[in-house]
Design a protein around this motif. Structure first.
Motif, PDB file in Angstrom:
ATOM      1  N   SER A 160       8.894  -2.763  -1.404  1.00 30.86           N
ATOM      2  CA  SER A 160       8.958  -2.887  -2.602  1.00 30.86           C
ATOM      3  C   SER A 160       8.016  -3.903  -3.106  1.00 30.86           C
ATOM      4  O   SER A 160       7.852  -4.993  -2.390  1.00 30.86           O
ATOM      5  N   GLY A 161       7.403  -3.806  -4.018  1.00 32.85           N
ATOM      6  CA  GLY A 161       6.567  -4.627  -4.773  1.00 32.85           C
ATOM      7  C   GLY A 161       5.371  -4.718  -3.882  1.00 32.85           C
ATOM      8  O   GLY A 161       4.482  -5.785  -3.950  1.00 32.85           O
ATOM      9  N   GLY A 162       5.119  -3.799  -3.078  1.00 35.43           N
ATOM     10  CA  GLY A 162       4.299  -3.968  -1.808  1.00 35.43           C
ATOM     11  C   GLY A 162       2.955  -3.952  -1.939  1.00 35.43           C
ATOM     12  O   GLY A 162       2.301  -4.057  -0.918  1.00 35.43           O
ATOM     13  N   TYR A 163       2.092  -3.227  -2.969  1.00 37.81           N
ATOM     14  CA  TYR A 163       0.967  -3.090  -2.882  1.00 37.81           C
ATOM     15  C   TYR A 163       0.312  -2.501  -1.578  1.00 37.81           C
ATOM     16  O   TYR A 163      -0.366  -2.683  -0.856  1.00 37.81           O
ATOM     17  N   ASN A 164       1.034  -1.312  -1.220  1.00 35.28           N
ATOM     18  CA  ASN A 164       0.872  -0.599  -0.069  1.00 35.28           C
ATOM     19  C   ASN A 164       1.249  -1.250   1.100  1.00 35.28           C
ATOM     20  O   ASN A 164       0.433  -0.953   2.248  1.00 35.28           O
ATOM     21  N   LYS A 165       2.053  -2.326   1.091  1.00 39.00           N
ATOM     22  CA  LYS A 165       2.397  -2.849   2.533  1.00 39.00           C
ATOM     23  C   LYS A 165       3.552  -2.078   3.054  1.00 39.00           C
ATOM     24  O   LYS A 165       4.323  -1.307   2.558  1.00 39.00           O
ATOM     25  N   LEU A 166       3.155  -2.076   4.557  1.00 43.29           N
ATOM     26  CA  LEU A 166       4.215  -1.124   5.220  1.00 43.29           C
ATOM     27  C   LEU A 166       4.662  -1.984   6.167  1.00 43.29           C
ATOM     28  O   LEU A 166       4.300  -3.067   6.753  1.00 43.29           O
ATOM     29  N   ARG A 212       6.693  11.192   0.538  1.00 41.82           N
ATOM     30  CA  ARG A 212       7.053  10.426  -0.777  1.00 41.82           C
ATOM     31  C   ARG A 212       8.492  10.622  -0.982  1.00 41.82           C
ATOM     32  O   ARG A 212       9.122  11.744  -0.467  1.00 41.82           O
ATOM     33  N   ASN A 261       9.322   4.087  -0.956  1.00 38.81           N
ATOM     34  CA  ASN A 261       9.090   5.253  -1.325  1.00 38.81           C
ATOM     35  C   ASN A 261       8.054   5.872  -0.627  1.00 38.81           C
ATOM     36  O   ASN A 261       7.453   7.119  -1.218  1.00 38.81           O
ATOM     37  N   TYR A 262       7.427   5.589   0.552  1.00 42.11           N
ATOM     38  CA  TYR A 262       6.399   6.175   0.945  1.00 42.11           C
ATOM     39  C   TYR A 262       6.787   5.971   2.498  1.00 42.11           C
ATOM     40  O   TYR A 262       7.032   4.774   2.879  1.00 42.11           O
TER      41      TYR A 262
END
Lengths: 113, 113
Positions: free
Chosen positions: B95-101, B51, B31-32
């Motif tokens: 997803s579920g990523g805590y800002n993981k890219l 976003r 989503n980002y």
């Protein structure tokens, strides 16, 4: 460019040695990340930490270790178990949660002799 | 695992022309979508992000478009200048990523005077 620093800029290591890369930030960010950059492969996540005393493995954690004893610091140790450690290592930090910009340090270039 | 594909790997344009870089992601929960620019020997820096609830975003000469149905997003640079020459990375949140890219492999853009 201030806010997140890495040292040293260049590091040479003999095979079989462990080395530790430093990453410090004064941005008051909770989250910190370590990436490895190889030519033509983009940035790959090694480890990340969302809060002090907690960290999670990324996609390529084998042969690496980290600690997060202080909010400002997230050192990365490249162990002798890492088969191909020569690379450019980037540290980043961000606020926790979604949609937050990751700010990168200047990087450390590690060469194994 | 999840991945982001980025094309082209290299792009050469004349000053004043437009440049387009395309990325496709696999995680439908992403989503980002940030874009980073990395000049030679320097750290990656965020140039624009979008976003998932927005289809297009502009900032002066750069714009990003997002097609969630097709799971692809693109960077558009108009009126290119020599200082736009750099490596550009797209990224997508996990997803579920805590800002993981997860990052694409990068596009090396060369703008010729």
């Amino acid at each position: 460019d201030g806010g997140i620093t890495q040292s040293p800029k260049y590091l040479f290591r003999k095979e079989g040695q462990n080395v530790t890369l430093s990453c410090e930030q004064n941005l008051n960010h909770d989250a910190m990340y370590w990436y490895r950059q190889d030519p033509g492969q983009g940035l790959r996540l090694i480890y990340y930490s969302q809060i002090v005393n907690d960290f999670q493995k990324g996609d390529i954690a084998e042969g690496y270790s980290v600690s997060r004893e202080k909010k400002e610091s997230f050192p990365l140790t490249v162990t002798s178990a890492q088969k191909n450690p020569t690379a450019f290592y980037l540290c980043a930090s961000s606020n926790r949660g979604y949609y937050n910009e990751q700010f990168f340090g200047p990087g450390t270039r590690l060469t194994v002799l | 695992g999840e991945n982001v594909e980025q094309h082209p790997s290299t792009l050469s344009v004349q000053e004043g022309d437009s440049a387009v870089i395309k990325c496709t992601y696999s995680d439908s929960a992403s989503n980002y979508f940030p874009w980073y620019k990395q000049e030679l020997g320097k750290r990656p820096q965020l140039i624009i992000d979008i976003r998932s609830n927005v289809g297009e975003k502009k900032d002066q000469r750069i714009a990003v478009t997002l097609n969630k149905t097709a799971k692809h997003f693109s960077l558009h640079i108009t009126e290119t200048q020599p200082e736009d020459s750099a490596v550009y990375f797209c990224a997508a949140s996990l997803s579920g990523g805590y800002n993981k890219l997860i990052f694409g492999a990068g596009t090396r853009l060369a703008v010729h005077p």
